[in-house]
Design an enzyme around this catalytic site. Structure first.
Site, PDB file in Angstrom:
ATOM      1  N   TRP A  94       5.305  12.053  -3.803  1.00 47.70           N
ATOM      2  CA  TRP A  94       5.628  11.438  -2.503  1.00 47.70           C
ATOM      3  C   TRP A  94       6.672  12.257  -1.766  1.00 47.70           C
ATOM      4  O   TRP A  94       6.587  12.436  -0.549  1.00 47.70           O
ATOM      5  CB  TRP A  94       6.077   9.984  -2.694  1.00 47.70           C
ATOM      6  N   ASP A 142      12.997   6.950   0.865  1.00 50.23           N
ATOM      7  CA  ASP A 142      11.720   6.265   0.694  1.00 50.23           C
ATOM      8  C   ASP A 142      11.883   5.353  -0.521  1.00 50.23           C
ATOM      9  O   ASP A 142      11.883   5.815  -1.658  1.00 50.23           O
ATOM     10  CB  ASP A 142      10.614   7.307   0.461  1.00 50.23           C
ATOM     11  N   LYS A 174       4.204  -2.452  -2.673  1.00 44.87           N
ATOM     12  CA  LYS A 174       4.625  -2.361  -4.073  1.00 44.87           C
ATOM     13  C   LYS A 174       5.448  -3.601  -4.447  1.00 44.87           C
ATOM     14  O   LYS A 174       5.150  -4.264  -5.412  1.00 44.87           O
ATOM     15  CB  LYS A 174       5.447  -1.094  -4.323  1.00 44.87           C
TER      16      LYS A 174
HETATM   17  C1  LIG Z   1       2.913   4.082  -2.416  1.00 42.91           C
HETATM   18  C2  LIG Z   1       3.978   4.994  -1.961  1.00 42.91           C
HETATM   19  C3  LIG Z   1       3.885   5.663  -0.728  1.00 42.91           C
HETATM   20  C4  LIG Z   1       2.676   5.570   0.180  1.00 42.91           C
HETATM   21  O1  LIG Z   1       2.645   4.368   0.853  1.00 42.91           O
HETATM   22  P1  LIG Z   1       1.527   4.095   1.991  1.00 42.91           P
HETATM   23  O2  LIG Z   1       1.938   2.754   2.505  1.00 42.91           O
HETATM   24  O3  LIG Z   1       0.208   4.118   1.308  1.00 42.91           O
HETATM   25  O4  LIG Z   1       1.652   5.160   3.000  1.00 42.91           O
HETATM   26  C5  LIG Z   1       4.948   6.461  -0.368  1.00 42.91           C
HETATM   27  N1  LIG Z   1       6.032   6.605  -1.136  1.00 42.91           N
HETATM   28  C6  LIG Z   1       6.143   5.978  -2.320  1.00 42.91           C
HETATM   29  C7  LIG Z   1       7.373   6.166  -3.152  1.00 42.91           C
HETATM   30  C8  LIG Z   1       5.119   5.148  -2.769  1.00 42.91           C
HETATM   31  O5  LIG Z   1       5.227   4.522  -3.944  1.00 42.91           O
END
Ligand SMILES: *Cc1c(COP(=O)(O)O)cnc(C)c1O
Length: 361
Positions: free
Chosen positions: A103, A172, A196
């Site tokens: 990511w 993030d 998540k």
């Molecule tokens: C799942 C995830 C993403 C991607 O998220 P989307 O909503 O599908 O764009 C980005 N960063 C992390 C750490 C993730 O776990």
């Protein structure tokens, strides 16, 4: 009702059962409106209350003061990879990134695609992203320092956040937002795809320090500017109403049933501890992350062969333990134990792991 399994999916992931039951109970007639929450106008008093409550609960749970705006932005975490450099880079200065997995790598790519000068301040790529880097120096000239607080795919997590002096941190936190308390002061922006830990997919929760809005360049398209969301309380266009509503219910569960983020963290540590203790005692399962970098949210492990791993995942599902396959990019096994996974589910998984080891080991 059909049966429900223990859901270890990495995302979209399990939601608290009381939240799903509440959605079901009020789905056809939201608070006497005679309409479903999916049929309400986003300009109605009902939806105003829904979005304001989700914002207020976020502020209370994370102890945010008025320096911070809470925004809901469509496009998930991946659109934030693009919006962060677009809005928050500074003319003539590089942007800083810590690279701890897929990511982070994607976030870096989106900054480079826009022609930004990216300084990768530290990386754990040399050991297949199995650890969290430390002992690096942060260049004080960078416009911000971006990092991924929990690496969903590799199963590592920043136990203590990086320090960057006066450089604003950007994180993030898609896969560990609301899993533990943290001090938001050093952050210019925190964002998280909802699917998540806090709701359904399709929307990112963004917590933006107001002074960051001064950086937003003129001339960006409206939908790609943080200021549009901040000025309109995330209601410039039609938001993901159902997602925001569900996030509000999950946050209510966190406040009223769990009793806040200190309690949530304690439970999360207990859950991950049960799994890691068992993996450490076994020669049959092997953890993939270095010990002090391990994630409390995504427990990644391997068995001795891919064939055995496939059998493990398939037999687990027969015991109603779902979602244990590792990310397609890395293979192996992964148990995602986000906030909504109870201790009972973790104990059921360890019981299964023991039985499988006894049979195959
Ligand atoms: C799942 C995830 C993403 C991607 O998220 P989307 O909503 O599908 O764009 C980005 N960063 C992390 C750490 C993730 O776990």
């Amino acid at each position: 009702m059909g049966k429900r399994i223990y859901n270890f999916n990495a995302g979209p992931a399990a939601l608290p059962l009381p939240v799903l039951e509440r959605i079901q109970a009020e789905f056809l007639d939201y608070k006497g409106s005679g309409m479903s929450v999916t049929e309400l106008s986003h300009r109605s008093k009902w939806f105003d209350d829904i979005i304001n409550e989700a914002v207020e609960r976020t502020k209370r749970l994370l102890n945010l003061d008025d320096q911070f705006d809470v925004l809901f932005i469509q496009g998930g975490a991946s659109l934030q990879f693009c919006m962060v450099p677009m809005n928050l880079a500074l003319e003539g200065r590089p942007v800083g990134y810590l690279n701890t997995g897929s990511w982070s790598t994607k976030a870096i790519k989106e900054a480079r695609v826009q022609g930004k000068e990216v300084h990768v301040i530290a990386s754990s790529e040399d050991k297949d992203f199995s650890y969290i880097p430390k002992g690096f120096k942060v260049d004080p000239n960078i416009a911000y320092l971006h990092f991924t607080s929990n690496n969903t795919i590799k199963g590592t997590q920043w136990a203590k956040f990086p320090e960057a002096g006066n450089v604003p941190l950007i994180s993030d936190m898609s896969s560990d937002i609301m899993s533990r308390p943290f001090d938001v002061k050093p952050f210019g922006l925190v964002y998280a795809g909802a699917q998540k830990n806090i709701g359904p997919s399709g929307t990112a929760l963004a917590i933006l320090r107001k002074d960051m809005l001064d950086r937003v360049p003129d001339g960006l398209p409206s939908m790609l500017k943080y200021s549009t969301y901040a000025e309109k309380n995330s209601l410039y266009n039609t938001p993901s109403c159902f997602v925001v509503y569900t996030i509000g219910l999950v946050l209510q569960w966190l406040e009223e049933t769990i009793g806040g983020l200190e309690n949530m963290e304690r439970i999360n540590k207990e859950k991950a501890g049960i799994l890691y203790d068992y993996i450490d005692r076994s020669d049959f399962y092997r953890g993939t992350a270095e010990r002090e970098s391990r994630s409390l949210m995504n427990v990644t492990f391997r068995l001795s062969s891919e064939e055995l791993e496939a059998r493990f995942v398939a037999e687990a599902l027969k015991q109603d333990l779902g979602g244990l396959k590792g990310h397609r990019s890395v293979g192996g096994c992964r148990a995602s134990v986000y906030n909504a996974m109870g201790i009972d589910g973790v104990k059921a998984l360890v019981d299964f792991m023991k039985a499988f080891e006894n049979k195959e080991g």
